[in-house]
Design a protein around this motif. Structure first.
Motif: not given
Length: 187
Positions: A166-182
């Motif tokens: 779910q988080l990967s989909r939301l990130q791909a949609a531009g609705l959330i961002t990850r705060t770190g690279p790992r």
């Protein structure tokens, strides 16, 4: 990217996530917004072939299936059930106009999509928002700030693998961002 939209009149946490997801399930299937907007613009009952002429990039068969589903969902009506009877927006279907305008305005303000038809903007916005549990995950992040996948999963009552998807989909949609690279970093 412009951010001229006014902030919401109420906090996102005040929204009933299940009702939002139910509404998105009604509007979200591809070609629903295009079909509803076409019926609204024409402002007359239309047969499947008439709608299909307005949407030449979609097959008449697919438009027929979408209109049948919209009929079952109460978004469109027919004067009778005979084959070929025209469709028109129901009161419920007409009530989507302000929702579609809001989605289009949001898309213009926050998504760098370039020039596209308003119906396409609405379809794109619905595609981004239509994932199951999206509203709940966004509410959790809005209320709690950055947190790890496992914490989000726990708060939303999801399995870790489901929350990661779910988080990967939301990130791909531009609705959330990850705060770190790992993997496991906060969102």
């Amino acid at each position: 990217m412009s951010t001229s939209m006014k902030p919401p009149a109420f906090p996102i946490g005040a929204v009933d996530a299940q009702r939002v997801e139910d509404a998105l399930s009604l509007m979200g299937p591809k070609w629903t917004a295009w079909s509803a907007i076409t019926l609204a613009q024409e402002s007359r009952p239309m047969r499947i072939r008439d709608v299909a002429v307005q949407l030449p990039f979609v097959s008449e068969q697919l438009i027929g299936k979408r209109l049948a589903t919209m009929h079952a969902d109460g978004l469109v009506t027919r004067d009778d059930d005979r084959r070929g009877a025209p469709y028109r927006l129901s009161t419920l279907g007409e009530s989507l106009a302000p929702v579609f305008h809001t989605l289009s305005d949001w898309s213009h303000a926050y998504l760098p999509l370039g020039q596209m038809a308003e119906a396409e903007r609405v379809e794109d916005a619905l595609r981004r928002l239509h994932h199951r549990h999206s509203t709940a995950v966004i509410q959790i992040l809005d209320a709690g700030g950055p947190m790890r996948y496992a914490h989000i999963a726990e708060e939303a009552g999801l399995s870790n693998s489901l929350s990661e998807q779910q988080l990967s989909r939301l990130q791909a949609a531009g609705l959330i961002t990850r705060t770190g690279p790992r993997h496991g970093d906060r969102c």
